[in-house]
Design an enzyme around this catalytic site. Structure first.
Site, short mmCIF file in Angstrom:
data_model
loop_
_atom_site.label_atom_id
_atom_site.label_comp_id
_atom_site.label_asym_id
_atom_site.label_seq_id
_atom_site.Cartn_x
_atom_site.Cartn_y
_atom_site.Cartn_z
N TYR A 17 -1.99 -1.32 10.53
CA TYR A 17 -2.20 -1.38 9.16
C TYR A 17 -0.70 -0.96 8.50
O TYR A 17 -0.17 -1.60 7.85
CB TYR A 17 -3.39 -0.69 8.56
CG TYR A 17 -3.41 -0.82 7.15
CD1 TYR A 17 -4.03 -1.79 6.59
CD2 TYR A 17 -3.03 0.13 6.17
CE1 TYR A 17 -4.20 -2.20 5.10
CE2 TYR A 17 -2.95 0.04 4.81
CZ TYR A 17 -3.73 -1.03 4.40
OH TYR A 17 -3.90 -1.30 2.93
N SER A 55 0.84 -1.11 0.00
CA SER A 55 -0.11 -0.15 0.11
C SER A 55 0.78 1.20 -0.01
O SER A 55 2.21 1.22 0.48
CB SER A 55 -0.86 0.02 1.37
OG SER A 55 -1.45 1.39 1.36
#
Ligand code: NAG
Ligand code: NAG
Ligand code: NAG
Length: 317
Positions: free
Chosen positions: A176, A164
């Site tokens: 995350y 990401s």
């Protein structure tokens, strides 16, 4: 001077375009194993590659997800139940893949399975909240990769990891971003390690996309749940309005293309089918034009930008 530069840049893109459109041969004989195919990117990629004629082996977390996927695809696609956090589940799935691919080996492994919550300021969370994400997004990826790597080496195939832009720029708290930083680190080291064995590795760095999971988990009450668990002291520090402002700020990030998951799966497809895949793909204009450039800026500038754009806690000094 500028003209020369423009010609050079133009030539570079032309050459790159030509080089990148060459496709590997015998796609119909090639096996690709994708994790996390119940929904989102994995689900779309499985259907897309199935249409393209590849032999898709799809890892799904639930029987329901697996059934649904099988009903939407050709009978060349096969599914296996896989929970990447359970070593015995990963080992069993790897064995299942081995039986399917036989001597040909595995052409592609796509480490896609991932979760994104709890996503909230770090102070609201517990260690367990971090463990939950790292187990799936980082340790799960490592476990699957180590288990099927011998099959990928045999086929001189590809490993594709879904990272990401948040693996380069930690814009919010929770596990995350950490998990994606970890995936980036492993990727870089593995790419250098595997080049000796003819295995190519690619990393996909999407910007902000709305899969069903992001929708459900982030927008339907997950941040609220973290808030509810935070201590009274923390709740007082941040104040009642913070949560609403936080949700508004994430709303603002929803770009017009955020629902178009093809932008991401097309990168994955390229990484699996092109003769010359890239090491990194960024998907979405927000990733290309905002987050990636931001990740190269000095920290104090990024801090300032974030300070201006983020909601203010009630008791901010
Ligand atoms: C996402 O949700 C929509 C509506 O709830 C549903 O129609 C669609 O099939 C879901 N997609 C995936 C990949 O689960
Ligand atoms: C994918 O991630 C795993 C675990 O983080 C790592 O071992 C591997 O090197 C990565 N591979 C690629 C191609 O990014
Ligand atoms: C989604 O992106 C793809 C490019 O990958 C494009 O061809 C398609 O038209 C887009 N779909 C929508 C609805 O914008």
């Amino acid at each position: 001077m500028w003209l020369h530069l423009a010609v050079l840049v133009g030539l570079f893109y032309l050459l790159r375009w030509y080089r990148e459109r060459q496709v590997v041969s015998h796609l119909r004989d090639k096996f690709v194993f994708i994790t996390g195919c119940d929904s989102g990117f994995g689900n779309l990629l499985a259907r897309q590659l199935d249409l393209r004629g590849l032999r898709v082996l799809a890892g799904c977390l639930t029987e329901q997800g697996a059934e649904q996927l099988r009903s939407q695809t050709s009978d060349r696609l096969q599914t296996v139940i896989l929970d990447v956090t359970k070593p015995e589940s990963v080992a069993a799935a790897a064995e299942w893949v081995k039986e399917r691919v036989g001597d040909r080996g595995l052409w592609g492994l796509v480490n896609n399975a991932g979760i994104c919550t709890p996503m909230a300021p770090n102070q609201w969370l517990t260690k367990q909240d971090f463990v939950k994400i790292l187990e799936v997004n980082l340790l799960g990826v490592i476990d699957v990769t180590l288990n099927v790597l011998p099959l990928v080496r045999k086929a001189r195939g590809r490993v594709v990891n879904v990272s990401s832009v948040m693996g380069r720029l930690a814009l919010f708290g929770g596990g995350y971003c950490m998990s994606k930083y970890g995936v980036e680190a492993f990727s870089d080291s593995l790419r250098r390690e595997l080049c000796y064995f003819g295995v190519k590795v690619a990393m996909i760095e999407p910007g902000y996309f709305l899969t069903n999971m992001t929708q459900d988990e982030v927008f339907n009450g997950n941040v609220q749940a973290s808030w509810d668990h935070a201590s009274p002291e923390i709740q007082e520090l941040y104040g009642d309005n913070f949560l609403a402002d936080f949700m508004k700020a994430t709303d603002f990030l929803k770009a017009p293309w955020a629902g178009n998951l093809s932008l991401v799966t097309d990168c994955m497809e390229h990484a699996l089918t092109a003769c010359h895949p890239r090491s990194r793909y960024s998907a979405g204009w927000d990733a290309k034009l905002l987050y990636l450039p931001m990740s190269y800026l000095p920290s104090f500038l990024v801090d300032l930008m974030m300070y201006w754009c983020s909601p203010l806690p009630a008791k901010a000094l």
